[in-house]
Design a protein around this motif. Structure first.
Motif, PDB file in Angstrom:
ATOM      1  N   ALA A  72       0.835  -1.210   0.000  1.00  0.00           N
ATOM      2  CA  ALA A  72       0.000   0.000   0.000  1.00  0.00           C
ATOM      3  C   ALA A  72       0.869   1.258   0.000  1.00  0.00           C
ATOM      4  O   ALA A  72       2.004   1.244   0.490  1.00  0.00           O
ATOM      5  CB  ALA A  72      -0.914   0.028   1.229  1.00  0.00           C
ATOM      6  N   GLY A  73       0.288   2.345  -0.500  1.00  0.00           N
ATOM      7  CA  GLY A  73       0.980   3.635  -0.454  1.00  0.00           C
ATOM      8  C   GLY A  73       1.189   4.094   0.981  1.00  0.00           C
ATOM      9  O   GLY A  73       2.244   4.625   1.344  1.00  0.00           O
ATOM     10  N   THR A  74       0.177   3.898   1.816  1.00  0.00           N
ATOM     11  CA  THR A  74       0.279   4.287   3.224  1.00  0.00           C
ATOM     12  C   THR A  74       1.493   3.626   3.862  1.00  0.00           C
ATOM     13  O   THR A  74       2.274   4.261   4.581  1.00  0.00           O
ATOM     14  CB  THR A  74      -0.991   3.834   3.997  1.00  0.00           C
ATOM     15  OG1 THR A  74      -2.146   4.243   3.260  1.00  0.00           O
ATOM     16  CG2 THR A  74      -1.041   4.415   5.390  1.00  0.00           C
ATOM     17  N   THR A  85      -4.007  16.946   1.371  1.00  0.00           N
ATOM     18  CA  THR A  85      -3.565  15.602   0.980  1.00  0.00           C
ATOM     19  C   THR A  85      -4.523  14.571   1.541  1.00  0.00           C
ATOM     20  O   THR A  85      -5.345  14.874   2.412  1.00  0.00           O
ATOM     21  CB  THR A  85      -2.124  15.312   1.459  1.00  0.00           C
ATOM     22  OG1 THR A  85      -1.737  14.012   1.009  1.00  0.00           O
ATOM     23  CG2 THR A  85      -1.991  15.366   2.976  1.00  0.00           C
ATOM     24  N   THR A 140      -1.235  10.303   4.289  1.00  0.00           N
ATOM     25  CA  THR A 140       0.070  10.965   4.398  1.00  0.00           C
ATOM     26  C   THR A 140       0.357  11.284   5.865  1.00  0.00           C
ATOM     27  O   THR A 140       1.429  10.973   6.388  1.00  0.00           O
ATOM     28  CB  THR A 140       0.081  12.279   3.571  1.00  0.00           C
ATOM     29  OG1 THR A 140      -0.476  12.039   2.296  1.00  0.00           O
ATOM     30  CG2 THR A 140       1.481  12.852   3.455  1.00  0.00           C
ATOM     31  N   VAL A 157       3.617  16.567  -1.017  1.00  0.00           N
ATOM     32  CA  VAL A 157       2.730  15.660  -1.765  1.00  0.00           C
ATOM     33  C   VAL A 157       2.487  16.288  -3.142  1.00  0.00           C
ATOM     34  O   VAL A 157       2.059  17.437  -3.219  1.00  0.00           O
ATOM     35  CB  VAL A 157       1.385  15.486  -1.023  1.00  0.00           C
ATOM     36  CG1 VAL A 157       0.513  14.455  -1.732  1.00  0.00           C
ATOM     37  CG2 VAL A 157       1.617  15.109   0.432  1.00  0.00           C
ATOM     38  N   ILE A 168       0.209  16.628  -5.074  1.00  0.00           N
ATOM     39  CA  ILE A 168      -1.215  16.331  -4.953  1.00  0.00           C
ATOM     40  C   ILE A 168      -1.952  16.524  -6.289  1.00  0.00           C
ATOM     41  O   ILE A 168      -1.747  17.519  -6.972  1.00  0.00           O
ATOM     42  CB  ILE A 168      -1.839  17.165  -3.798  1.00  0.00           C
ATOM     43  CG1 ILE A 168      -3.179  16.610  -3.381  1.00  0.00           C
ATOM     44  CG2 ILE A 168      -1.908  18.657  -4.120  1.00  0.00           C
ATOM     45  CD1 ILE A 168      -3.106  15.360  -2.568  1.00  0.00           C
ATOM     46  N   ASP A 214       5.653  12.273  -1.551  1.00  0.00           N
ATOM     47  CA  ASP A 214       4.448  11.453  -1.668  1.00  0.00           C
ATOM     48  C   ASP A 214       3.989  11.568  -3.119  1.00  0.00           C
ATOM     49  O   ASP A 214       3.453  12.603  -3.545  1.00  0.00           O
ATOM     50  CB  ASP A 214       3.361  11.948  -0.691  1.00  0.00           C
ATOM     51  CG  ASP A 214       2.097  11.100  -0.743  1.00  0.00           C
ATOM     52  OD1 ASP A 214       1.847  10.453  -1.786  1.00  0.00           O
ATOM     53  OD2 ASP A 214       1.333  11.100   0.246  1.00  0.00           O
ATOM     54  N   GLN A 246      -0.187  10.197  -6.092  1.00  0.00           N
ATOM     55  CA  GLN A 246      -1.123  10.687  -7.102  1.00  0.00           C
ATOM     56  C   GLN A 246      -0.393  11.194  -8.349  1.00  0.00           C
ATOM     57  O   GLN A 246      -1.003  11.881  -9.166  1.00  0.00           O
ATOM     58  CB  GLN A 246      -1.978  11.820  -6.499  1.00  0.00           C
ATOM     59  CG  GLN A 246      -2.800  11.380  -5.304  1.00  0.00           C
ATOM     60  CD  GLN A 246      -3.844  12.413  -4.885  1.00  0.00           C
ATOM     61  OE1 GLN A 246      -4.003  13.457  -5.514  1.00  0.00           O
ATOM     62  NE2 GLN A 246      -4.565  12.114  -3.812  1.00  0.00           N
ATOM     63  N   SER A 252       1.462   4.780  -4.542  1.00  0.00           N
ATOM     64  CA  SER A 252       0.318   3.901  -4.264  1.00  0.00           C
ATOM     65  C   SER A 252      -0.137   3.269  -5.574  1.00  0.00           C
ATOM     66  O   SER A 252      -0.159   3.932  -6.608  1.00  0.00           O
ATOM     67  CB  SER A 252      -0.844   4.723  -3.682  1.00  0.00           C
ATOM     68  OG  SER A 252      -2.054   3.990  -3.757  1.00  0.00           O
ATOM     69  N   GLN A 259      -3.173   1.634  -5.517  1.00  0.00           N
ATOM     70  CA  GLN A 259      -4.547   1.334  -5.115  1.00  0.00           C
ATOM     71  C   GLN A 259      -5.463   1.446  -6.335  1.00  0.00           C
ATOM     72  O   GLN A 259      -5.100   2.066  -7.340  1.00  0.00           O
ATOM     73  CB  GLN A 259      -4.915   2.322  -3.976  1.00  0.00           C
ATOM     74  CG  GLN A 259      -6.309   2.309  -3.478  1.00  0.00           C
ATOM     75  CD  GLN A 259      -7.164   3.347  -4.165  1.00  0.00           C
ATOM     76  OE1 GLN A 259      -6.678   4.194  -4.889  1.00  0.00           O
ATOM     77  NE2 GLN A 259      -8.467   3.263  -3.938  1.00  0.00           N
ATOM     78  N   LYS A 281      -5.723   4.582  -8.611  1.00  0.00           N
ATOM     79  CA  LYS A 281      -4.513   5.284  -8.991  1.00  0.00           C
ATOM     80  C   LYS A 281      -4.167   5.048 -10.466  1.00  0.00           C
ATOM     81  O   LYS A 281      -4.593   4.060 -11.062  1.00  0.00           O
ATOM     82  CB  LYS A 281      -3.339   4.855  -8.094  1.00  0.00           C
ATOM     83  CG  LYS A 281      -3.555   5.196  -6.625  1.00  0.00           C
ATOM     84  CD  LYS A 281      -3.717   6.693  -6.444  1.00  0.00           C
ATOM     85  CE  LYS A 281      -3.797   7.135  -5.003  1.00  0.00           C
ATOM     86  NZ  LYS A 281      -4.912   6.627  -4.227  1.00  0.00           N
TER      87      LYS A 281
HETATM   88  C1  LIG Z   1      -1.637  11.501  -1.570  1.00  0.00           C
HETATM   89  C2  LIG Z   1      -1.817  10.089  -1.103  1.00  0.00           C
HETATM   90  N1  LIG Z   1      -0.985   9.605  -0.169  1.00  0.00           N
HETATM   91  C3  LIG Z   1      -1.098   8.342   0.287  1.00  0.00           C
HETATM   92  C4  LIG Z   1      -2.066   7.494  -0.192  1.00  0.00           C
HETATM   93  C5  LIG Z   1      -2.211   6.127   0.394  1.00  0.00           C
HETATM   94  O1  LIG Z   1      -2.104   5.101  -0.546  1.00  0.00           O
HETATM   95  P1  LIG Z   1      -2.847   3.704  -0.303  1.00  0.00           P
HETATM   96  O2  LIG Z   1      -4.302   3.941  -0.434  1.00  0.00           O
HETATM   97  O3  LIG Z   1      -2.296   2.827  -1.381  1.00  0.00           O
HETATM   98  O4  LIG Z   1      -2.459   3.238   1.041  1.00  0.00           O
HETATM   99  C6  LIG Z   1      -2.927   7.936  -1.176  1.00  0.00           C
HETATM  100  C7  LIG Z   1      -3.952   7.039  -1.754  1.00  0.00           C
HETATM  101  O5  LIG Z   1      -5.086   7.120  -1.655  1.00  0.00           O
HETATM  102  C8  LIG Z   1      -2.823   9.286  -1.634  1.00  0.00           C
HETATM  103  O6  LIG Z   1      -3.667   9.775  -2.541  1.00  0.00           O
END
Ligand SMILES: Cc1ncc(COP(=O)(O)O)c(C=O)c1O
Length: 454
Positions: free
Chosen positions: A113-115, A139, A143, A185, A187, A211, A214, A235, A237, A240
């Motif tokens: 995951a991005g998180t 964001t 983040t 980010v 963004i 970050d 996006q 990410s 997800q 994306k």
């Molecule tokens: C700017 C930003 N950071 C972090 C994330 C987290 O990514 P993920 O949903 O894959 O955990 C997202 C995704 O939605 C995002 O848009």
């Protein structure tokens, strides 16, 4: 046929606003009003015929896949499902190699995951209790969560009103002896001002984590976003621009940092020897996620090019009208990504029509504008949720938490959210030039009829 054509011409003439008429009459709107001419001037919100036929959407189906993607998934099914050995045939290993090459860096670590990519990046920098990470209010919540989850404080900076990115001129005033990193980010897919951010980081000896969740394929001075700072976090997800269902990655050139990340996401295993020599958790993707990422990455450049072309057509048309314009680009941005394309609404060109009403009217015309910002995190209840955790209260004094609460002010971002920000998702830019023309046609239609909505 004759009658229809003349009616269409009448509409175009009537909706002409300055040079917009030129753009619109020469841009091939011919099918826009097919069969709906008698009502074409009446706003859909007031019972007229919408610019886009009811039930149609500007957004391409997403995710996009064919038999070859399904085959890759089946190949994963027929594999041993492992994603944590040194086998270069594992889907994750293959993806890491490919993505590092595409991004122009030495290392890529795939995650689930991005998180978690963001958490792993901060872990690798040993960010923890008592530390501060400067990021932005505009964001996605992840983040800031990734910092809070390490018992560090995310410091939420206000936005630049012209770019909607973190305002680089507000960063330095937030730096304290506890600041360890800046986490800008990109963004929506536009680039943050990386020249200024890198200069501030250098001056104060801070790490920079981008970050890029996006902003796949966006560029700063012809280098991929995510490669300007120390680490870049992605990410994959479902929504994306590179979608694997769920998934993420961290990229970078620093061997030491990237080894720590590889170790952290794989329960502390050294990525070369597999000895458990690092702190760790399990942020590994499954073989199925990795196979999806590997399959989808093949489409990334072509899809990005199509978005570039459509957005450039839209920008050309928008440059000929007033009232809705793209956000400003920083000089170093050599390629934008389009997760969410941000625009600025100027109500003075719509007889004072509030943004909310404009969006409603656009929606009725079949064009769904987003609100321009991802979030106003500083007003989001999630902040208090964290500040009231027993663990956070153990790390930070009452006074420190009160100071944190009192210091977050982001009036510009609130203003963008309420008054000026608009956005269009990446799927809109996978359509046709005609789709772009419909967007401008609807804007002009509303502009001409704005007084009827007041
Ligand atoms: C700017 C930003 N950071 C972090 C994330 C987290 O990514 P993920 O949903 O894959 O955990 C997202 C995704 O939605 C995002 O848009």
């Amino acid at each position: 046929m004759k009658k229809k054509l003349s009616t269409r011409r009448t509409f175009v003439k009537k909706t002409t606003i300055g040079a917009a008429g030129v753009a619109l009459t020469t841009s091939g709107m011919s099918s826009v009003f097919a069969g709906v001419f008698q009502d074409s001037e009446k706003l859909a919100l007031l019972g007229g015929i919408p610019v886009r036929p009811k039930g149609s959407t500007l957004e391409a189906n997403w995710p996009i896949y064919d038999e070859s993607d399904i085959q890759m998934y089946l190949d994963a099914y027929k594999s041993n499902w492992s994603e944590h050995s040194l086998d270069p045939e594992e889907f994750g290993q293959q993806f890491q190699k490919k993505y590092a090459e595409l991004m122009g860096v030495n290392y890529c670590v795939i995650t689930n995951a991005g998180t978690n990519s963001l958490e792993a990046a901060q872990r690798a920098l040993d960010i923890g209790p008592g530390d501060e990470v400067i990021t932005q209010t505009n964001t996605y919540v992840a983040t800031a969560q990734s910092t809070f989850n390490l018992f560090a404080l995310p410091v939420l900076v206000d936005s630049d009103p012209e770019t909607f990115m973190i305002n680089p001129d507000l960063i330095e005033e937030h730096i304290t002896p506890n600041t360890k990193a800046i986490l800008p980010v990109h963004i929506g897919g536009a680039a943050a001002d990386m020249d200024k951010i890198m200069a501030i980081a250098k001056k104060h000896n801070l790490a920079v984590i981008e970050d890029v969740c996006q902003a796949h394929m966006g560029e700063w001075r012809n280098k991929k976003l995510g490669t300007i700072g120390d680490l870049g976090c992605f990410s994959f997800q479902q929504f994306k621009s590179l979608a694997a269902g769920e998934g993420g990655a961290v990229i970078g050139d620093d061997e030491n940092l990237m080894t720590r990340i590889g170790g952290y996401v794989n329960n502390g295993r050294d990525p070369q020897q597999m000895g458990r020599t690092f702190p760790g958790t399990n942020f590994r993707p499954s073989a199925f996620q990795a196979a999806n990422a590997l399959s989808q990455v093949r489409r990334l450049e072509d899809q990005s090019t199509l978005r570039d072309e459509n957005a450039s057509h839209l920008e050309k048309l928008l440059s000929e009208i007033k009232g809705v314009r793209p956000t400003k680009k920083y000089a170093g941005q050599t390629r934008r990504a389009y997760y969410s394309y941000q625009l600025i609404y100027e109500k003075e060109h719509f007889k004072g029509l509030p943004k909310a009403k404009f969006r409603e009217a656009m929606n009725a015309e079949g064009i769904d504008f987003g609100k321009g910002i991802d979030s106003n995190l500083h007003t989001d209840p999630f902040v208090e949720t964290y500040l009231n955790l027993r663990s956070i209260k153990k790390v930070y004094s009452k006074e420190r938490l009160e100071k944190y609460r009192n210091e977050i002010h982001c009036p510009v971002n609130e203003h963008i959210g309420k008054e000026t920000g608009l956005s269009l998702g990446q799927r809109v830019f996978l359509g046709t030039k005609k789709d772009m023309e419909d967007i401008v046609t609807a804007i002009v239609k509303i502009q001409k009829n704005a007084s009827k909505l007041l």
